[in-house]
Design a protein around this motif. Sequence first.
Motif, mmCIF file in Angstrom:
data_model
loop_
_atom_site.group_PDB
_atom_site.id
_atom_site.type_symbol
_atom_site.label_atom_id
_atom_site.label_comp_id
_atom_site.label_asym_id
_atom_site.label_seq_id
_atom_site.Cartn_x
_atom_site.Cartn_y
_atom_site.Cartn_z
ATOM 1 N N SER A 295 0.348 -1.417 -0.117
ATOM 2 C CA SER A 295 0.065 -0.037 -0.119
ATOM 3 C C SER A 295 1.250 1.034 -0.652
ATOM 4 O O SER A 295 1.857 1.350 0.491
ATOM 5 C CB SER A 295 -0.605 -0.042 1.572
ATOM 6 O OG SER A 295 0.107 0.076 2.001
ATOM 7 N N ALA A 296 -0.372 2.205 -0.583
ATOM 8 C CA ALA A 296 1.374 3.774 -0.007
ATOM 9 C C ALA A 296 1.838 4.216 1.097
ATOM 10 O O ALA A 296 3.135 5.154 0.751
ATOM 11 C CB ALA A 296 0.374 4.201 -0.853
ATOM 12 N N SER A 297 1.156 3.341 1.911
ATOM 13 C CA SER A 297 1.567 4.275 3.280
ATOM 14 C C SER A 297 2.668 3.006 3.618
ATOM 15 O O SER A 297 3.275 2.827 5.009
ATOM 16 C CB SER A 297 0.740 3.568 4.596
ATOM 17 O OG SER A 297 -0.268 3.187 4.899
ATOM 18 N N GLU A 298 3.270 2.439 3.449
ATOM 19 C CA GLU A 298 4.271 0.580 3.775
ATOM 20 C C GLU A 298 4.951 1.404 3.597
ATOM 21 O O GLU A 298 5.452 1.659 2.779
ATOM 22 C CB GLU A 298 4.387 -0.181 2.075
ATOM 23 C CG GLU A 298 5.022 -1.569 2.848
ATOM 24 C CD GLU A 298 4.323 -2.139 3.407
ATOM 25 O OE1 GLU A 298 4.528 -3.093 4.188
ATOM 26 O OE2 GLU A 298 3.029 -2.457 3.146
ATOM 27 N N PRO A 299 5.771 1.047 4.746
ATOM 28 C CA PRO A 299 7.007 1.461 5.618
ATOM 29 C C PRO A 299 7.953 0.816 5.028
ATOM 30 O O PRO A 299 7.980 0.040 4.605
ATOM 31 C CB PRO A 299 7.114 1.888 7.318
ATOM 32 C CG PRO A 299 5.939 0.341 7.647
ATOM 33 C CD PRO A 299 5.497 0.382 5.596
ATOM 34 N N TRP A 300 9.878 1.407 5.375
ATOM 35 C CA TRP A 300 10.738 0.980 4.555
ATOM 36 C C TRP A 300 11.074 0.559 6.310
ATOM 37 O O TRP A 300 11.653 1.000 6.773
ATOM 38 C CB TRP A 300 10.580 2.390 4.026
ATOM 39 C CG TRP A 300 11.156 2.883 2.765
ATOM 40 C CD1 TRP A 300 9.623 4.073 3.294
ATOM 41 C CD2 TRP A 300 11.642 2.650 1.813
ATOM 42 N NE1 TRP A 300 9.522 4.982 1.363
ATOM 43 C CE2 TRP A 300 10.505 3.617 0.506
ATOM 44 C CE3 TRP A 300 12.223 1.795 0.414
ATOM 45 C CZ2 TRP A 300 10.252 3.418 -0.529
ATOM 46 C CZ3 TRP A 300 12.679 1.964 -0.266
ATOM 47 C CH2 TRP A 300 11.358 2.801 -0.972
#
Length: 460
Positions: A295-300
């Motif tokens: 998803s666009a909010s996937e963290p690194w």
Amino acid sequence: MKSLLKEWLGKGPAPAQLISFNHHDILTGALFTTQVHHLWQRLNDTPAKRWLLSSESSDLFAIGLCAGLLAGKELVLPPNTQSGTLQGLAAHIDGVLSDVELPLTGTENADKPWIMLKKELSQPKAPWPDVSASGSLTLYTSGSSGDAKPVHKTLSQLDAEVSTLEATFAAALPHCSVLATVSHQHIYGLLFKILWPLAASRPFLSEQIEYPETLSYYTALLPNLCLISSPAQLSRLPDALENERQLHSPSLVFSSGGPLSEEAAHGIQKVYGSLPIEVYGSTETGGIGWRRQASASEPWQAFPGIEIASAGDGALLLRSPYLEQPDKQMRCEDKIAIDDNGRFVLQGRLDRIVKIEEKRLSLVQMEALLERHPLVSRAALVLLTEPRTQLGAVVELSAEGKAWLATNGKLALNNQLKAHLLSEFERVTLPRRWRYPDELPLNQQGKRVHQTLIELFTHD
């Protein structure tokens, strides 16, 4: 962790190791060894220390790279081969390694040694040089001041990153071949297409993939592939493949050089069956983290050995074994937010460095070059996001420029200024839209009003 790259450079490839290939040729470890040996000897015979290394052919580039590192030379990788860029680097090099003539003119360059990179099939067979590699690399990137900034990379730094990449991703990679749509002259392609494959005995395509048809040809031909690509290229690929699931797909797809949209990530998943692995980092820092964007909010997730923190203004604070001073905290101009699990989310830039088609660009540097043109009084660049990411140029013309515009028209003026910018910048990074107001919009403090600049491009 095993020193993968240093160990490989210490002994060289096995004679039967496949180094590189294309549709009509291969380069074996035995031939690669012979060519590296003879170039290493030639480099040893000259006192020139700093060598500009440039070749579009990845196999010739790899020969020059290994020979230079083994000869203890400093190899300078130009960000591009535009005449203005090369002239700017001329004072910082003593010699040139290239497979083509470069626009490096001037009497001060006439006496510098040039060695043409080419495949020499008739050379007598020779062993891998029996020396410890002691060379280094210098790459150039856009600094915050707008000037090209040299970034020095030691062999230990490069080895640490290559070893981490293998430890992190090797389990997901069968013994595969590596294809790239990006240049090896920049840190991402250098690491992922040249150094990592060499050290891990994975053959790479000696050409740069430019067309989806070529990519489909190799995915159908070879059972296991790793694709090294960029957001701009990956965002266009699903449409080129008609958004249909492919019968043959790469084992892994890597993306780096800028943000990959959620739409593009899922487009790649649709055609290839899995999400690409995005790698976040820069020339200065090396790799910092990676993710698969569900998803666009996937963290690194930070790479092993990387320590991150957040400054008061949200700036990323970094400690990394890939830095010249690994124990010193480095401030990066990316704004981040760190979650409870130690992963992080990117929240934009805090400076005026942008990426156009994954090429890092200093707006300050380009504005300064524009303002050196006699037709220009002042210039401001803005990053436009609609209908796609591109540069807009707002130019206040000099008296001469206003007269030139009245006589020749806007299209001719656009082309005149683009030609001027091509002395230092690649065409793909140039402004696509131009505005010529009587004066740049400024506030009472004499500062540019960013929103007003943006609004100049609302209507064509």
